[in-house]
Design a protein around this motif. Structure first.
Motif, PDB file in Angstrom:
ATOM      1  N   ARG A  57      -3.896   2.253  -1.850  1.00 36.23           N
ATOM      2  CA  ARG A  57      -2.746   2.933  -2.446  1.00 36.23           C
ATOM      3  C   ARG A  57      -2.501   4.205  -1.651  1.00 36.23           C
ATOM      4  NH1 ARG A  57      -2.018  -1.207  -4.138  1.00 36.23           N
ATOM      5  NH2 ARG A  57      -1.939  -1.993  -6.275  1.00 36.23           N
ATOM      6  N   LEU A  58      -1.822   4.055  -0.543  1.00 34.71           N
ATOM      7  CA  LEU A  58      -1.639   5.164   0.384  1.00 34.71           C
ATOM      8  C   LEU A  58      -0.695   6.225  -0.186  1.00 34.71           C
ATOM      9  CD1 LEU A  58      -1.234   3.047   3.637  1.00 34.71           C
ATOM     10  CD2 LEU A  58      -3.155   4.570   3.105  1.00 34.71           C
ATOM     11  N   PRO A  59      -0.891   7.473   0.205  1.00 35.87           N
ATOM     12  CA  PRO A  59       0.017   8.535  -0.247  1.00 35.87           C
ATOM     13  C   PRO A  59       1.330   8.493   0.533  1.00 35.87           C
ATOM     14  CG  PRO A  59      -1.603   9.441   1.258  1.00 35.87           C
ATOM     15  CD  PRO A  59      -1.994   8.002   1.033  1.00 35.87           C
ATOM     16  N   LYS A  60       2.342   9.138  -0.001  1.00 34.54           N
ATOM     17  CA  LYS A  60       3.605   9.259   0.711  1.00 34.54           C
ATOM     18  C   LYS A  60       3.382  10.093   1.967  1.00 34.54           C
ATOM     19  CE  LYS A  60       8.451  10.608   0.034  1.00 34.54           C
ATOM     20  NZ  LYS A  60       9.440  11.176  -0.915  1.00 34.54           N
ATOM     21  N   MET A  61       4.015   9.702   3.048  1.00 37.38           N
ATOM     22  CA  MET A  61       3.834  10.429   4.299  1.00 37.38           C
ATOM     23  C   MET A  61       5.121  10.435   5.105  1.00 37.38           C
ATOM     24  SD  MET A  61       1.238   7.667   6.070  1.00 37.38           S
ATOM     25  CE  MET A  61       0.178   7.666   4.609  1.00 37.38           C
TER      26      MET A  61
ATOM     27  N   GLU B   6       0.789  -1.227   0.000  1.00 37.61           N
ATOM     28  CA  GLU B   6       0.000   0.000   0.000  1.00 37.61           C
ATOM     29  C   GLU B   6       0.826   1.285   0.000  1.00 37.61           C
ATOM     30  OE1 GLU B   6      -2.316  -3.407   1.391  1.00 37.61           O
ATOM     31  OE2 GLU B   6      -0.470  -2.525   2.193  1.00 37.61           O
ATOM     32  N   LEU B   7       1.936   1.297   0.726  1.00 31.09           N
ATOM     33  CA  LEU B   7       2.727   2.523   0.833  1.00 31.09           C
ATOM     34  C   LEU B   7       3.644   2.710  -0.375  1.00 31.09           C
ATOM     35  CD1 LEU B   7       3.934   2.574   4.560  1.00 31.09           C
ATOM     36  CD2 LEU B   7       2.473   4.284   3.464  1.00 31.09           C
ATOM     37  N   PRO B   8       3.952   3.953  -0.734  1.00 29.05           N
ATOM     38  CA  PRO B   8       4.987   4.192  -1.753  1.00 29.05           C
ATOM     39  C   PRO B   8       6.324   3.625  -1.267  1.00 29.05           C
ATOM     40  CG  PRO B   8       3.745   6.201  -1.284  1.00 29.05           C
ATOM     41  CD  PRO B   8       3.351   5.206  -0.243  1.00 29.05           C
ATOM     42  N   THR B   9       7.169   3.235  -2.197  1.00 31.01           N
ATOM     43  CA  THR B   9       8.426   2.575  -1.845  1.00 31.01           C
ATOM     44  C   THR B   9       9.286   3.359  -0.851  1.00 31.01           C
ATOM     45  OG1 THR B   9       8.448   1.465  -3.991  1.00 31.01           O
ATOM     46  CG2 THR B   9      10.525   1.540  -2.778  1.00 31.01           C
ATOM     47  N   PRO B  10       9.491   4.672  -1.023  1.00 33.03           N
ATOM     48  CA  PRO B  10      10.318   5.389  -0.046  1.00 33.03           C
ATOM     49  C   PRO B  10       9.768   5.283   1.375  1.00 33.03           C
ATOM     50  CG  PRO B  10       9.985   6.739  -1.999  1.00 33.03           C
ATOM     51  CD  PRO B  10       9.056   5.571  -2.123  1.00 33.03           C
ATOM     52  N   SER B  11       8.451   5.286   1.498  1.00 36.60           N
ATOM     53  CA  SER B  11       7.838   5.172   2.822  1.00 36.60           C
ATOM     54  C   SER B  11       8.014   3.772   3.394  1.00 36.60           C
ATOM     55  CB  SER B  11       6.344   5.524   2.748  1.00 36.60           C
ATOM     56  OG  SER B  11       6.160   6.857   2.326  1.00 36.60           O
ATOM     57  N   VAL B  12       7.933   2.752   2.533  1.00 34.56           N
ATOM     58  CA  VAL B  12       8.162   1.377   2.990  1.00 34.56           C
ATOM     59  C   VAL B  12       9.586   1.229   3.519  1.00 34.56           C
ATOM     60  CG1 VAL B  12       8.302  -1.051   2.306  1.00 34.56           C
ATOM     61  CG2 VAL B  12       6.461   0.381   1.419  1.00 34.56           C
ATOM     62  N   LEU B  13      10.549   1.743   2.778  1.00 36.28           N
ATOM     63  CA  LEU B  13      11.947   1.629   3.196  1.00 36.28           C
ATOM     64  C   LEU B  13      12.169   2.315   4.541  1.00 36.28           C
ATOM     65  CD1 LEU B  13      13.735   2.337  -0.221  1.00 36.28           C
ATOM     66  CD2 LEU B  13      13.311   0.117   0.839  1.00 36.28           C
ATOM     67  N   SER B  14      11.611   3.495   4.702  1.00 37.41           N
ATOM     68  CA  SER B  14      11.772   4.230   5.961  1.00 37.41           C
ATOM     69  C   SER B  14      11.087   3.503   7.116  1.00 37.41           C
ATOM     70  CB  SER B  14      11.192   5.644   5.825  1.00 37.41           C
ATOM     71  OG  SER B  14      11.904   6.392   4.865  1.00 37.41           O
TER      72      SER B  14
END
Length: 323
Positions: free
Chosen positions: A291-295, A239-247
């Protein structure tokens, strides 16, 4: 620092290029706090005798620099051992064990390739993966995992769960080793009796913490079980954008209880999105939740800690003799 035993030339080169960035991608100098953070990590990672994993955990909670994330994750997940006296021998043994795994599975491979193509289309704007070489890495790693774990059924969700490792690791042996650690944890927590209990508990917390939003979801006849189960099963990798998943996973892998903490992160995300979700209709809500937004993950995690404390206080209060 000693390197992992080399893979075959074809395997190694494809793994390295799978996460390569576009040649035209701009490189910017890191801010001062990132430079200092990198120096902290380097001091630990460059130790010749013993890698202080507790320090890595402490630093990782504030985020890991992209260029060393894979190396740090290997220690946090227990793939690399802190004692470096037998480092090369251990890496060689892991590599040889990986080489012996059957990585061919025609049925699974076809499904993996199809799902990887869909994943790459969905995330192409992020430019984290090379669409020409990444599919082979996913294919090798997921087929190897399924072949070694006959009790695990293939799920399309394994692709986004594997993606962070394809992005961060230098070769498919390391991708497999880290993915296997996480996939085993996720499989155990997603067993029917476990996931049903986790979803029920999560919804109870949701109803307690945000009754207005919970009731609004019910009024809109939203299938809460659909998105809640997905959120809880795969740590928001779908669901999260990749940069958010990594963080987020930087924080999780630094924790001993990230599976238990994860529902509170999900609640923090709902709280963060509450006002906007209450202005949407059913189909729009569903689209946002899947499809969550970047946060700002740092703020979400901080809010999650507060929510966990609040929930614990409420439930303890409800069980007290005076309640």
């Amino acid at each position: 620092m000693p390197q992992s035993p080399p893979l075959s030339s074809a395997s190694s080169s494809s793994a390295v290029s799978a996460s390569g960035s576009s040649p035209g991608r701009r490189r910017t100098s890191p801010p001062l706090h990132s430079t200092l953070l990198r120096e902290d990590f380097d001091e630990v990672l460059e130790s010749e005798v013993f890698v202080d994993v507790n320090k890595l955990r402490k630093y990782a909670r504030h985020g890991i620099p992209d260029e060393i994330r894979g190396e740090v994750w290997k220690y946090l997940l227990g793939v690399e051992k802190p004692d470096r006296s037998n480092e090369f021998t251990q890496r060689r043994a892991r590599f040889e064990s990986y080489q012996e795994i059957d990585k061919e599975n025609v049925e699974v491979s076809k499904r993996v390739r199809g799902e990887v193509n869909r994943y790459l289309m969905r995330t192409k704007k992020e430019s984290f993966l090379n669409p020409h070489t990444a599919p082979a890495i996913f294919d090798i790693v997921i087929c190897a995992y399924i072949n070694c774990n006959n009790h695990v059924e293939y799920s399309p969700a394994l692709v986004p769960a594997c993606a962070p490792f394809v992005i961060t690791m230098d070769n498919d042996c390391d991708v497999y080793s880290c993915f296997e650690r996480l996939a085993n944890v996720l499989h155990e927590s997603s067993q029917e009796k476990n996931i049903n209990k986790r979803v029920a508990q999560f919804l109870s917390y949701f109803r307690t913490l945000m009754p207005e939003l919970y009731n609004y979801f019910e009024e809109e006849d939203l299938d809460v079980g659909e998105w809640a189960s997905s959120w809880l099963r795969y740590l928001l990798s779908k669901e999260l954008p990749t940069p958010s998943v990594l963080s987020l996973w930087d924080v999780y892998f630094a924790m001993p209880d990230y599976i238990e903490f994860h529902p509170f992160v999900c609640l923090a995300i709902l709280k963060h999105l509450k006002d906007s979700l209450e202005d949407l209709e059913q189909s729009e809500i569903r689209s946002v939740l899947l499809r969550l937004p970047k946060m700002n993950i740092g703020r979400i995690v901080s809010q999650a800690h507060n929510i966990r404390s609040e929930i614990q206080a409420r439930y303890n209060l409800s069980m007290s003799p005076r309640s």
